[in-house]
Design a protein around this motif. Sequence first.
Motif, PDB file in Angstrom:
ATOM      1  N   PRO A   1      23.794  17.196  41.143  1.00 52.84           N
ATOM      2  CA  PRO A   1      25.233  16.664  41.087  1.00 52.84           C
ATOM      3  C   PRO A   1      25.205  15.461  40.004  1.00 52.84           C
ATOM      4  O   PRO A   1      25.971  15.497  39.177  1.00 52.84           O
ATOM      5  N   GLU A   2      23.989  14.623  39.758  1.00 54.16           N
ATOM      6  CA  GLU A   2      24.079  13.746  38.629  1.00 54.16           C
ATOM      7  C   GLU A   2      23.773  14.358  37.390  1.00 54.16           C
ATOM      8  O   GLU A   2      24.388  13.890  36.371  1.00 54.16           O
ATOM      9  N   LYS A   3      22.968  15.498  37.237  1.00 55.33           N
ATOM     10  CA  LYS A   3      22.686  16.146  36.079  1.00 55.33           C
ATOM     11  C   LYS A   3      24.088  16.731  35.564  1.00 55.33           C
ATOM     12  O   LYS A   3      24.289  16.974  34.548  1.00 55.33           O
ATOM     13  N   VAL A   4      24.598  17.652  36.629  1.00 54.79           N
ATOM     14  CA  VAL A   4      26.056  18.227  36.115  1.00 54.79           C
ATOM     15  C   VAL A   4      26.839  17.357  35.580  1.00 54.79           C
ATOM     16  O   VAL A   4      27.490  17.707  34.358  1.00 54.79           O
ATOM     17  N   ALA A   5      26.948  16.059  36.097  1.00 54.63           N
ATOM     18  CA  ALA A   5      27.881  15.356  35.694  1.00 54.63           C
ATOM     19  C   ALA A   5      27.662  14.750  34.044  1.00 54.63           C
ATOM     20  O   ALA A   5      28.564  14.805  33.433  1.00 54.63           O
ATOM     21  N   GLU A   6      26.532  14.607  34.058  1.00 53.03           N
ATOM     22  CA  GLU A   6      25.776  13.968  32.623  1.00 53.03           C
ATOM     23  C   GLU A   6      26.109  15.280  31.705  1.00 53.03           C
ATOM     24  O   GLU A   6      26.456  14.780  30.404  1.00 53.03           O
ATOM     25  N   LEU A   7      25.645  16.394  32.103  1.00 50.67           N
ATOM     26  CA  LEU A   7      25.779  17.564  30.822  1.00 50.67           C
ATOM     27  C   LEU A   7      27.207  17.902  30.510  1.00 50.67           C
ATOM     28  O   LEU A   7      27.709  17.875  29.324  1.00 50.67           O
ATOM     29  N   LYS A   8      28.180  17.855  31.525  1.00 48.65           N
ATOM     30  CA  LYS A   8      29.638  17.733  31.351  1.00 48.65           C
ATOM     31  C   LYS A   8      30.142  16.640  30.295  1.00 48.65           C
ATOM     32  O   LYS A   8      30.956  17.169  29.688  1.00 48.65           O
ATOM     33  N   GLU A   9      29.852  15.602  30.436  1.00 44.47           N
ATOM     34  CA  GLU A   9      30.304  14.627  29.914  1.00 44.47           C
ATOM     35  C   GLU A   9      29.543  14.502  28.441  1.00 44.47           C
ATOM     36  O   GLU A   9      30.151  14.107  27.324  1.00 44.47           O
TER      37      GLU A   9
END
Length: 121
Positions: free
Chosen positions: A54-62
Amino acid sequence: MNFQILDIYLQSKAYCTLDMPWGEDTFVYKVGGKLFAILGAEHDPIRLNLKNTPEKVAELKETYEDIKEGYHMNKKYWISVYVTNSLNEKLIQELIDDSYNLVFQALPQKVKINLNEANSD
C-alpha cells in the motif's frame, strides 16, 4: 517496452504460468496459482496491472503520471502501469519483480515445495 518484450520478461519468472481466462487479449501471469500480473494486449498504451505494498502504491501514483490505481483491482494493493516513454524499462522491470516477489513470498510453504519438486522432474 513493447508487448512482446513484456510478455517474455513476465514469463521468465520462475514457476510462472500464463492463463487467458478473459479472452485472447488479456494475459494473466500467475505463480503458485496466484496472480502477479495482468497484461492487456488491446490497450494503447499497453496497460500492465501489478501488485505492490500500500505504501509503495501511494508513492508510485504520486510520483508517476502513467501509474494509476489498479484497473478493476483492489486499489490498495494494485497499480496499472501505462507503458509509455515516460517510464523506463528498468523501472517497469523492477515493478514486475516487486509484484512477483510479493506474491511468491506470500505463498504457503507447501506450495513453494510443490513448485520446486515439479520443477526438478
